[in-house]
Design a protein around this motif. Structure first.
Motif, PDB file in Angstrom:
ATOM      1  N   HIS A 188       0.844  -1.187   0.000  1.00  0.00           N
ATOM      2  CA  HIS A 188       0.000   0.000   0.000  1.00  0.00           C
ATOM      3  C   HIS A 188       0.881   1.240   0.000  1.00  0.00           C
ATOM      4  CE1 HIS A 188       0.738  -1.014   4.228  1.00  0.00           C
ATOM      5  NE2 HIS A 188       0.674   0.279   4.453  1.00  0.00           N
ATOM      6  N   ILE A 189       0.264   2.357  -0.277  1.00  0.00           N
ATOM      7  CA  ILE A 189       0.980   3.632  -0.389  1.00  0.00           C
ATOM      8  C   ILE A 189       0.628   4.499   0.806  1.00  0.00           C
ATOM      9  CG2 ILE A 189       1.280   5.695  -1.822  1.00  0.00           C
ATOM     10  CD1 ILE A 189       0.127   3.936  -4.173  1.00  0.00           C
ATOM     11  N   GLU A 190       1.659   5.096   1.402  1.00  0.00           N
ATOM     12  CA  GLU A 190       1.462   6.086   2.459  1.00  0.00           C
ATOM     13  C   GLU A 190       2.058   7.393   1.969  1.00  0.00           C
ATOM     14  OE1 GLU A 190       2.795   4.837   6.297  1.00  0.00           O
ATOM     15  OE2 GLU A 190       1.548   3.036   6.266  1.00  0.00           O
ATOM     16  N   THR A 191       1.315   8.456   2.124  1.00  0.00           N
ATOM     17  CA  THR A 191       1.763   9.753   1.627  1.00  0.00           C
ATOM     18  C   THR A 191       1.531  10.808   2.689  1.00  0.00           C
ATOM     19  OG1 THR A 191       1.048   9.077  -0.576  1.00  0.00           O
ATOM     20  CG2 THR A 191       1.526  11.394  -0.278  1.00  0.00           C
ATOM     21  N   ASP A 192       2.510  11.673   2.871  1.00  0.00           N
ATOM     22  CA  ASP A 192       2.287  12.906   3.624  1.00  0.00           C
ATOM     23  C   ASP A 192       2.715  14.042   2.698  1.00  0.00           C
ATOM     24  OD1 ASP A 192       5.052  13.403   3.858  1.00  0.00           O
ATOM     25  OD2 ASP A 192       5.173  12.505   5.836  1.00  0.00           O
ATOM     26  N   GLU A 193       2.776  15.261   3.176  1.00  0.00           N
ATOM     27  CA  GLU A 193       3.063  16.368   2.259  1.00  0.00           C
ATOM     28  C   GLU A 193       4.471  16.338   1.684  1.00  0.00           C
ATOM     29  OE1 GLU A 193       3.792  18.206   6.412  1.00  0.00           O
ATOM     30  OE2 GLU A 193       2.160  17.069   5.558  1.00  0.00           O
ATOM     31  N   HIS A 194       5.354  15.543   2.247  1.00  0.00           N
ATOM     32  CA  HIS A 194       6.741  15.532   1.779  1.00  0.00           C
ATOM     33  C   HIS A 194       7.200  14.212   1.170  1.00  0.00           C
ATOM     34  CE1 HIS A 194       7.195  19.378   3.705  1.00  0.00           C
ATOM     35  NE2 HIS A 194       6.811  18.881   4.859  1.00  0.00           N
ATOM     36  N   VAL A 195       6.588  13.097   1.576  1.00  0.00           N
ATOM     37  CA  VAL A 195       7.109  11.788   1.188  1.00  0.00           C
ATOM     38  C   VAL A 195       5.990  10.857   0.724  1.00  0.00           C
ATOM     39  CG1 VAL A 195       8.337   9.739   2.026  1.00  0.00           C
ATOM     40  CG2 VAL A 195       8.989  11.979   2.875  1.00  0.00           C
TER      41      VAL A 195
END
Length: 192
Positions: free
Chosen positions: A63-70
């Motif tokens: 699965h994909i985890e995203t925050d504003e930088h990574v």
């Protein structure tokens, strides 16, 4: 019409060992109570989507985890990852597996994870935390007809830079069809 190479990822069955391409890039394996998982930060969201599919065809859920930088791809624990850990990890360190050969699937995963075109040639990104693996990985590339030079951070690396018509065409043949998510020009293309 372009003829596919017998060494193309399009014509070879995907195997779990191909996910070693993520370890040649910036991936790492983490062992927990529930098993071994693979984690890799990615520069572009398209890479994460494409790698979820590459993991799925190798029986690894991701699965994909995203925050504003990574943007990060994280897998669920899987037996094939425990096998990769045996080859790629010694104690706390990522190591070069003995007798590693680049399969079409492994190099495809590596290209999706960290490959990019350069003003001259094509770059295969390397893990900045393991500079001791850069030269051995470049040597494995050379053994498969993909000889390249190692670029440091000032040159756009760390990466193996593959240059020349024959080598870049071979790379494009090996990695096969670009994933649908890949922006035009980001995936190696056969040179005519």
């Amino acid at each position: 019409m372009t003829q596919l190479s017998l060494w193309s990822a399009d014509l070879t069955a995907p195997v779990g060992e191909d996910l070693g391409g993520l370890l040649a890039a910036d991936g790492r394996l983490e062992e927990g109570d529930d098993g071994v998982r693979l984690i890799i930060p990615l520069a572009d969201p398209w890479r994460a989507s494409a790698l979820v599919r590459e993991c799925r065809v190798r029986d690894v859920d991701a699965h994909i985890e995203t925050d504003e930088h990574v943007t990060e791809l994280r897998t669920d624990p899987a037996p094939v990852l425990a096998e990769l850990r045996e080859r790629w990890v010694d104690g706390p360190d990522k190591v070069m597996p003995a007798g590693l050969e680049l399969s079409a699937g492994l190099i495809r995963c590596w290209v999706i994870a960290s490959g990019r075109p350069a003003p001259v040639g094509y770059l295969l990104g390397l893990d900045p935390r393991t500079p001791e693996l850069h030269q051995p990985l470049a040597a494995v590339c050379a053994a498969m007809g993909l000889a390249g030079s190692i670029l440091g951070p000032r040159g756009g690396g760390p990466a193996v830079r593959i240059v020349g018509h024959r080598r870049c065409s071979r790379l494009a043949e090996m990695v096969g069809t670009p994933p649908p998510e890949a922006p035009a020009g980001q995936f190696p293309q056969p040179m005519h």
